[in-house]
Design a protein around this motif. Structure first.
Motif, PDB file in Angstrom:
ATOM      1  N   ASP A 157       0.818  -1.207   0.000  1.00  0.00           N
ATOM      2  CA  ASP A 157       0.000   0.000   0.000  1.00  0.00           C
ATOM      3  C   ASP A 157       0.858   1.265   0.000  1.00  0.00           C
ATOM      4  O   ASP A 157       0.471   2.282  -0.591  1.00  0.00           O
ATOM      5  CB  ASP A 157      -0.929  -0.002   1.216  1.00  0.00           C
TER       6      ASP A 157
ATOM      7  N   PHE B 149       1.484   2.225  -3.410  1.00  0.00           N
ATOM      8  CA  PHE B 149       0.346   2.930  -4.006  1.00  0.00           C
ATOM      9  C   PHE B 149       0.372   4.400  -3.599  1.00  0.00           C
ATOM     10  O   PHE B 149       0.166   5.302  -4.420  1.00  0.00           O
ATOM     11  CB  PHE B 149      -0.973   2.294  -3.560  1.00  0.00           C
ATOM     12  N   LEU B 150       0.647   4.614  -2.324  1.00  0.00           N
ATOM     13  CA  LEU B 150       0.737   5.985  -1.818  1.00  0.00           C
ATOM     14  C   LEU B 150       1.815   6.776  -2.554  1.00  0.00           C
ATOM     15  O   LEU B 150       1.611   7.932  -2.947  1.00  0.00           O
ATOM     16  CB  LEU B 150       1.028   5.927  -0.312  1.00  0.00           C
TER      17      LEU B 150
ATOM     18  N   GLU C 244      -7.239  11.840   2.643  1.00  0.00           N
ATOM     19  CA  GLU C 244      -8.467  11.054   2.821  1.00  0.00           C
ATOM     20  C   GLU C 244      -8.450   9.803   1.951  1.00  0.00           C
ATOM     21  O   GLU C 244      -8.816   8.714   2.385  1.00  0.00           O
ATOM     22  CB  GLU C 244      -9.697  11.898   2.450  1.00  0.00           C
ATOM     23  N   PHE C 245      -8.029  10.001   0.726  1.00  0.00           N
ATOM     24  CA  PHE C 245      -8.051   8.908  -0.246  1.00  0.00           C
ATOM     25  C   PHE C 245      -7.124   7.767   0.180  1.00  0.00           C
ATOM     26  O   PHE C 245      -7.535   6.602   0.270  1.00  0.00           O
ATOM     27  CB  PHE C 245      -7.642   9.455  -1.615  1.00  0.00           C
ATOM     28  N   VAL C 246      -5.888   8.085   0.476  1.00  0.00           N
ATOM     29  CA  VAL C 246      -4.937   7.014   0.788  1.00  0.00           C
ATOM     30  C   VAL C 246      -5.182   6.447   2.185  1.00  0.00           C
ATOM     31  O   VAL C 246      -4.936   5.257   2.432  1.00  0.00           O
ATOM     32  CB  VAL C 246      -3.476   7.467   0.624  1.00  0.00           C
TER      33      VAL C 246
ATOM     34  N   ALA D 132      -8.115   5.952   3.485  1.00  0.00           N
ATOM     35  CA  ALA D 132      -9.176   4.960   3.270  1.00  0.00           C
ATOM     36  C   ALA D 132      -8.614   3.711   2.609  1.00  0.00           C
ATOM     37  O   ALA D 132      -8.959   2.581   2.974  1.00  0.00           O
ATOM     38  CB  ALA D 132     -10.292   5.564   2.408  1.00  0.00           C
ATOM     39  N   GLY D 133      -7.721   3.902   1.651  1.00  0.00           N
ATOM     40  CA  GLY D 133      -7.113   2.750   1.000  1.00  0.00           C
ATOM     41  C   GLY D 133      -6.296   1.915   1.969  1.00  0.00           C
ATOM     42  O   GLY D 133      -6.372   0.683   1.976  1.00  0.00           O
ATOM     43  N   LEU D 134      -5.528   2.588   2.798  1.00  0.00           N
ATOM     44  CA  LEU D 134      -4.694   1.867   3.756  1.00  0.00           C
ATOM     45  C   LEU D 134      -5.535   1.105   4.770  1.00  0.00           C
ATOM     46  O   LEU D 134      -5.155   0.027   5.236  1.00  0.00           O
ATOM     47  CB  LEU D 134      -3.772   2.857   4.481  1.00  0.00           C
TER      48      LEU D 134
ATOM     49  N   ALA E 162      -8.474  -0.121   4.146  1.00  0.00           N
ATOM     50  CA  ALA E 162      -9.360  -1.091   3.489  1.00  0.00           C
ATOM     51  C   ALA E 162      -8.934  -2.510   3.854  1.00  0.00           C
ATOM     52  O   ALA E 162      -7.763  -2.875   3.694  1.00  0.00           O
ATOM     53  CB  ALA E 162      -9.315  -0.898   1.974  1.00  0.00           C
ATOM     54  N   PRO E 163      -9.864  -3.329   4.346  1.00  0.00           N
ATOM     55  CA  PRO E 163      -9.512  -4.718   4.667  1.00  0.00           C
ATOM     56  C   PRO E 163      -9.137  -5.464   3.407  1.00  0.00           C
ATOM     57  O   PRO E 163      -9.600  -5.132   2.307  1.00  0.00           O
ATOM     58  CB  PRO E 163     -10.799  -5.269   5.277  1.00  0.00           C
TER      59      PRO E 163
ATOM     60  N   PHE F  57      -5.638  10.291  -8.774  1.00  0.00           N
ATOM     61  CA  PHE F  57      -4.933   9.461  -7.791  1.00  0.00           C
ATOM     62  C   PHE F  57      -4.844   8.028  -8.308  1.00  0.00           C
ATOM     63  O   PHE F  57      -3.792   7.375  -8.210  1.00  0.00           O
ATOM     64  CB  PHE F  57      -5.660   9.487  -6.444  1.00  0.00           C
TER      65      PHE F  57
ATOM     66  N   VAL G 153      -1.466   5.673  -9.062  1.00  0.00           N
ATOM     67  CA  VAL G 153      -1.214   4.316  -8.576  1.00  0.00           C
ATOM     68  C   VAL G 153      -0.902   3.391  -9.747  1.00  0.00           C
ATOM     69  O   VAL G 153       0.080   2.642  -9.736  1.00  0.00           O
ATOM     70  CB  VAL G 153      -2.438   3.791  -7.791  1.00  0.00           C
TER      71      VAL G 153
ATOM     72  N   ARG H 278      -5.347  -6.150  -4.826  1.00  0.00           N
ATOM     73  CA  ARG H 278      -5.190  -5.186  -3.737  1.00  0.00           C
ATOM     74  C   ARG H 278      -5.327  -3.756  -4.246  1.00  0.00           C
ATOM     75  O   ARG H 278      -5.874  -2.892  -3.553  1.00  0.00           O
ATOM     76  CB  ARG H 278      -3.837  -5.379  -3.063  1.00  0.00           C
TER      77      ARG H 278
ATOM     78  N   GLU I 180      -8.929  -2.931  -4.368  1.00  0.00           N
ATOM     79  CA  GLU I 180      -9.447  -2.676  -3.024  1.00  0.00           C
ATOM     80  C   GLU I 180      -9.041  -1.295  -2.526  1.00  0.00           C
ATOM     81  O   GLU I 180      -9.839  -0.553  -1.944  1.00  0.00           O
ATOM     82  CB  GLU I 180      -8.918  -3.729  -2.047  1.00  0.00           C
ATOM     83  N   PHE I 181      -7.770  -0.979  -2.763  1.00  0.00           N
ATOM     84  CA  PHE I 181      -7.210   0.276  -2.260  1.00  0.00           C
ATOM     85  C   PHE I 181      -7.912   1.486  -2.889  1.00  0.00           C
ATOM     86  O   PHE I 181      -8.409   2.370  -2.179  1.00  0.00           O
ATOM     87  CB  PHE I 181      -5.711   0.305  -2.564  1.00  0.00           C
TER      88      PHE I 181
ATOM     89  N   ALA J  85     -11.699   1.849  -2.020  1.00  0.00           N
ATOM     90  CA  ALA J  85     -11.895   2.456  -0.701  1.00  0.00           C
ATOM     91  C   ALA J  85     -11.636   3.956  -0.760  1.00  0.00           C
ATOM     92  O   ALA J  85     -12.378   4.749  -0.167  1.00  0.00           O
ATOM     93  CB  ALA J  85     -10.971   1.794   0.318  1.00  0.00           C
ATOM     94  N   GLY J  86     -10.592   4.353  -1.494  1.00  0.00           N
ATOM     95  CA  GLY J  86     -10.297   5.773  -1.630  1.00  0.00           C
ATOM     96  C   GLY J  86     -11.416   6.513  -2.331  1.00  0.00           C
ATOM     97  O   GLY J  86     -11.836   7.595  -1.906  1.00  0.00           O
TER      98      GLY J  86
ATOM     99  N   ALA K  47     -14.308   7.027  -0.070  1.00  0.00           N
ATOM    100  CA  ALA K  47     -14.085   7.807   1.149  1.00  0.00           C
ATOM    101  C   ALA K  47     -14.853   9.117   1.087  1.00  0.00           C
ATOM    102  O   ALA K  47     -14.730   9.858   0.106  1.00  0.00           O
ATOM    103  CB  ALA K  47     -12.587   8.078   1.311  1.00  0.00           C
TER     104      ALA K  47
END
Lengths: 236, 236
Positions: free
Chosen positions: A180, A183-184, A222-224, A226-228, A230-231, B183, B187, B219, B222-223, B226-227, B230
DNA sequence: GTCTATAGTTGGATAGAC
DNA sequence: GTCTATCCAACTATAGAC
């Protein structure tokens, strides 16, 4: 566009000090400014040393006197911008860890510590456009120097933030944090490299150029975040 | 280095067809393959036409015969990879929209339609490393051609996916969708450009190279899902 | 420290034989 | 269609005057 008027007549000014030839000791700075701009715009190989020195109002030999080679000029250019960012990130993270004591770290604050210094470096009035792609090129440019420089400059930062994210998300497997984080980094590189400004912007869609740095940074966090959080359902 | 052995003796092989000189009609393909690899590794300005043609086992003049200029070779190289991706994305999105009828689109499927074609193009056995940075350079390379090519090739895709995301997230303001899409692009570019493979990987942290494309893609979806979901607290 | 002048390579592109 | 040979412009780097 840059570098026109090759043999222009002397400026209509009375004395010799035309637009160039200011204080002699800041030639180095002017070279770094010009190199930053041109390397960012055209890439390292795409921007000739002649173009850089001409934009800086000096000569090729001056550049060699101050830096020794074109490659060394690139390294100095990157280092000048990267080091304040590295220091600012570390300072912010120090403060967050101090306040958190032994408890978990607040995720959004960790992300802010990671992202805000880049925006602030970029936002300096004279530098906003100079800085644009220089960071992005760190991640896509081939020169060997850049690869080792990236490790040297950002290696410790990456390690510290991996650990900080692990403290902010204690339940999360480390493999997932490491992924992740990439991704960030992708989000960060893309945004700070200025691509928001040349997005095609389809008909009927709002343009993004008007957004303030604060708005973009806030939404990015906010975006990342939420991504981080995320289960994971996939990944083994 | 390139172009050494000026007057080498004829190869010790019986006939003429040495390692080069295969079917004459696939010279164009070999040039594209070599250009893709070298432009990706060294950048457009960093890879000389001589190096490319040498790697392709042919000559500079052959490249000019087939493509007309170094720049045109770059365009052909990018176009060859980009077009299948564009078509695959459109086909997948068609299918999703067909199944959804007038209802909202499922977000994860839209993201899959956007991201999977790039992974599949990259995953072709002979191409995995050739393709690595070519897409990323689309977003960080300076040549003017590339900018217009990016619009031409990906413009319609961007528009369609913006609309698809708006249908998947009906409550969301368009400005926010447009920003979050950037964003997502960040990624995508970072991951597909292969940076997962040269991450420093601090001590005690797992390495990411072992992850399968499917795991990373899963993943990633998912990431960013979620973003995208958000809620916004900032941004006006 | 900064300049002019120049060395020595290498670049993209072309001409013409085959 | 592919080669060899060549043109000429641009490049990095250096030498030496000032």
């Amino acid at each position: 566009m840059t570098g026109s008027e090759p043999a222009a007549a002397p400026a209509p000014l009375p004395a010799a000090p035309g637009p160039r030839r200011r204080h002699p000791e800041d030639t180095k700075e002017r070279l770094l400014d010009a190199a930053e701009r041109l390397f960012a715009e055209r890439g390292f190989e795409g921007a000739s040393l002649r173009a850089v020195t001409h934009a800086a109002g000096t000569s090729v030999s001056a550049a060699h006197y101050h830096f020794g080679s074109k490659e060394a000029l690139l390294v100095a250019t990157i280092r000048r911008r990267a080091e304040p960012v590295v220091r600012a990130r570390a300072a912010r993270l120090d403060e967050i860890e101090r306040r958190a004591g032994a408890g978990p770290l607040p995720l959004e604050e960790v992300l802010d510590a990671f992202l805000r210094p880049i925006f602030e470096e970029r936002a300096r009035p004279e530098r906003s456009d100079d800085f644009r792609r220089i960071a992005a090129r760190l991640f896509s440019d081939p020169p060997r120097v850049v690869a080792s420089l990236k490790r040297e400059v950002f290696g410790s930062t990456a390690e510290r933030f991996l650990d900080a994210l692990a403290r902010a998300l204690p339940e999360k497997p480390r493999m997932l944090i490491a992924l992740d984080l990439q991704f960030l980094v992708g989000v960060m590189v893309h945004v700070t490299s200025g691509h928001l400004r040349d997005v095609p912007a389809p008909r009927g869609w709002p343009r993004l150029e008007g957004l303030s740095d604060d708005a973009v940074l806030g939404r990015m966090i906010e975006f990342v975040a939420a991504g981080l959080r995320a289960p994971r359902r996939s990944l083994r």
